[in-house]
Design a protein around this motif. Structure first.
Motif, mmCIF file in Angstrom:
data_model
loop_
_atom_site.group_PDB
_atom_site.id
_atom_site.type_symbol
_atom_site.label_atom_id
_atom_site.label_comp_id
_atom_site.label_asym_id
_atom_site.label_seq_id
_atom_site.Cartn_x
_atom_site.Cartn_y
_atom_site.Cartn_z
ATOM 1 N N GLU A 80 0.805 -1.220 0.000
ATOM 2 C CA GLU A 80 0.000 0.000 0.000
ATOM 3 C C GLU A 80 0.835 1.267 0.000
ATOM 4 O OE1 GLU A 80 -2.348 -0.660 3.532
ATOM 5 O OE2 GLU A 80 -4.077 -1.106 2.283
ATOM 6 N N VAL A 81 2.141 1.171 0.238
ATOM 7 C CA VAL A 81 3.005 2.345 0.310
ATOM 8 C C VAL A 81 2.998 3.057 -1.029
ATOM 9 C CG1 VAL A 81 5.399 3.111 0.545
ATOM 10 C CG2 VAL A 81 4.487 1.405 2.110
ATOM 11 N N LYS A 82 2.807 4.371 -0.971
ATOM 12 C CA LYS A 82 2.855 5.186 -2.187
ATOM 13 C C LYS A 82 4.275 5.707 -2.336
ATOM 14 C CE LYS A 82 -1.927 6.756 -1.888
ATOM 15 N NZ LYS A 82 -2.357 5.850 -0.861
ATOM 16 N N VAL A 83 4.832 5.562 -3.520
ATOM 17 C CA VAL A 83 6.182 6.060 -3.778
ATOM 18 C C VAL A 83 6.190 6.887 -5.050
ATOM 19 C CG1 VAL A 83 7.393 4.188 -2.600
ATOM 20 C CG2 VAL A 83 6.819 3.947 -5.005
ATOM 21 N N GLY A 84 7.199 7.754 -5.146
ATOM 22 C CA GLY A 84 7.419 8.479 -6.374
ATOM 23 C C GLY A 84 6.702 9.802 -6.526
ATOM 24 N N ASN A 85 6.113 10.348 -5.453
ATOM 25 C CA ASN A 85 5.511 11.676 -5.568
ATOM 26 C C ASN A 85 5.719 12.442 -4.270
ATOM 27 O OD1 ASN A 85 3.491 10.919 -3.722
ATOM 28 N ND2 ASN A 85 2.186 10.132 -5.336
ATOM 29 N N SER A 86 5.309 13.684 -4.255
ATOM 30 C CA SER A 86 5.561 14.536 -3.100
ATOM 31 C C SER A 86 4.724 14.159 -1.889
ATOM 32 C CB SER A 86 5.318 15.999 -3.464
ATOM 33 O OG SER A 86 3.977 16.163 -3.866
ATOM 34 N N THR A 87 3.681 13.379 -2.079
ATOM 35 C CA THR A 87 2.859 12.950 -0.949
ATOM 36 C C THR A 87 3.228 11.523 -0.560
ATOM 37 O OG1 THR A 87 1.120 12.195 -2.427
ATOM 38 C CG2 THR A 87 0.935 14.454 -1.575
ATOM 39 N N GLU A 88 4.507 11.240 -0.650
ATOM 40 C CA GLU A 88 4.993 9.895 -0.342
ATOM 41 C C GLU A 88 4.572 9.498 1.065
ATOM 42 O OE1 GLU A 88 9.285 7.818 0.063
ATOM 43 O OE2 GLU A 88 8.950 9.111 -1.662
ATOM 44 N N SER A 89 4.076 8.290 1.183
ATOM 45 C CA SER A 89 3.584 7.797 2.459
ATOM 46 C C SER A 89 4.285 6.494 2.794
ATOM 47 C CB SER A 89 2.075 7.556 2.359
ATOM 48 O OG SER A 89 1.614 6.830 3.459
ATOM 49 N N LYS A 90 5.003 6.494 3.899
ATOM 50 C CA LYS A 90 5.675 5.272 4.330
ATOM 51 C C LYS A 90 5.316 5.038 5.785
ATOM 52 C CE LYS A 90 9.619 5.626 1.273
ATOM 53 N NZ LYS A 90 11.051 5.790 1.173
ATOM 54 N N ASP A 91 4.887 3.853 6.091
ATOM 55 C CA ASP A 91 4.559 3.482 7.457
ATOM 56 C C ASP A 91 5.814 2.914 8.096
ATOM 57 O OD1 ASP A 91 3.627 2.488 9.812
ATOM 58 O OD2 ASP A 91 2.021 1.302 8.933
ATOM 59 N N CYS A 92 6.395 3.656 9.018
ATOM 60 C CA CYS A 92 7.641 3.218 9.634
ATOM 61 C C CYS A 92 7.477 1.898 10.368
ATOM 62 C CB CYS A 92 8.156 4.288 10.599
ATOM 63 S SG CYS A 92 8.641 5.798 9.750
ATOM 64 N N GLU A 93 6.295 1.634 10.887
ATOM 65 C CA GLU A 93 6.068 0.385 11.597
ATOM 66 C C GLU A 93 5.975 -0.808 10.651
ATOM 67 O OE1 GLU A 93 6.712 2.121 14.869
ATOM 68 O OE2 GLU A 93 6.099 0.042 14.935
ATOM 69 N N ALA A 94 5.789 -0.564 9.362
ATOM 70 C CA ALA A 94 5.643 -1.659 8.406
ATOM 71 C C ALA A 94 6.862 -2.555 8.400
ATOM 72 C CB ALA A 94 5.396 -1.117 6.997
ATOM 73 N N GLY A 95 8.032 -2.010 8.685
ATOM 74 C CA GLY A 95 9.252 -2.803 8.642
ATOM 75 C C GLY A 95 9.545 -3.570 9.908
ATOM 76 N N ALA A 96 8.689 -3.475 10.882
ATOM 77 C CA ALA A 96 8.953 -4.124 12.165
ATOM 78 C C ALA A 96 9.208 -5.613 12.018
ATOM 79 C CB ALA A 96 7.798 -3.876 13.126
ATOM 80 N N GLY A 97 8.515 -6.279 11.120
ATOM 81 C CA GLY A 97 8.693 -7.709 10.940
ATOM 82 C C GLY A 97 10.012 -8.092 10.311
ATOM 83 N N PHE A 98 10.700 -7.122 9.718
ATOM 84 C CA PHE A 98 11.970 -7.429 9.089
ATOM 85 C C PHE A 98 13.128 -7.282 10.052
ATOM 86 C CE2 PHE A 98 9.512 -7.001 5.270
ATOM 87 C CZ PHE A 98 10.097 -7.932 4.442
ATOM 88 N N GLY A 99 12.878 -6.787 11.238
ATOM 89 C CA GLY A 99 13.933 -6.671 12.230
ATOM 90 C C GLY A 99 14.955 -5.614 11.856
ATOM 91 N N ASP A 100 16.022 -5.549 12.601
ATOM 92 C CA ASP A 100 17.099 -4.604 12.329
ATOM 93 C C ASP A 100 18.049 -5.263 11.347
ATOM 94 O OD1 ASP A 100 19.279 -2.973 12.263
ATOM 95 O OD2 ASP A 100 19.300 -2.606 14.413
ATOM 96 N N ASN A 101 17.959 -4.876 10.103
ATOM 97 C CA ASN A 101 18.706 -5.522 9.033
ATOM 98 C C ASN A 101 20.210 -5.485 9.231
ATOM 99 O OD1 ASN A 101 16.315 -6.106 7.835
ATOM 100 N ND2 ASN A 101 16.420 -4.467 6.336
ATOM 101 N N LEU A 102 20.745 -4.451 9.829
ATOM 102 C CA LEU A 102 22.194 -4.366 9.982
ATOM 103 C C LEU A 102 22.724 -5.295 11.059
ATOM 104 C CD1 LEU A 102 22.816 -0.530 9.663
ATOM 105 C CD2 LEU A 102 23.397 -2.315 8.023
ATOM 106 N N HIS A 103 22.011 -5.406 12.154
ATOM 107 C CA HIS A 103 22.524 -6.173 13.275
ATOM 108 C C HIS A 103 22.278 -7.682 13.153
ATOM 109 C CE1 HIS A 103 23.616 -2.566 15.328
ATOM 110 N NE2 HIS A 103 22.396 -2.097 15.182
#
Length: 107
Positions: A80-103
């Motif tokens: 559902e994330v909208k990308v590529g325009n000035s009203t870009e919408s990203k849910d920061c909580e959406a990535g919670a299931g992916f964990g901390d990718n670096l660590h």
């Protein structure tokens, strides 16, 4: 492509064009959000967010194996994330299931 926006495609047969379009949209949106370098954790049924793969491998896994049940909600949210325009919408909580990718990355 209405099915991608309402994510009803997630319940369709994996060989359907709507499912394939939905998975493609998910992978294209997820990589900029969750990739480290050119890999991200794979949300397929077998990898279940534990193994790192390239974008094309993840697409193939999701088509052939299907998503992990624990990752379906995340896949729908990212789709559902909208990308590529000035009203870009990203849910920061959406990535919670992916964990901390670096660590959690295994080198």
């Amino acid at each position: 492509m209405e099915h991608v926006n309402d994510y009803n495609w997630i319940g369709l047969p994996r060989y359907s064009s709507e499912y394939k379009e939905g998975i493609k949209a998910f992978v294209e949106k997820a990589f900029p959000l969750f990739a480290v370098g050119n890999e991200m954790k794979c949300p397929c049924r077998d990898c279940d967010d534990r193994k790192w793969h390239h974008q094309d491998v993840i697409y193939g896994h999701l088509i052939c194996r299907g998503p992990s049940l624990s990752q379906v909600q995340l896949i729908c949210k990212v789709s559902e994330v909208k990308v590529g325009n000035s009203t870009e919408s990203k849910d920061c909580e959406a990535g919670a299931g992916f964990g901390d990718n670096l660590h959690h990355r295994s080198w």
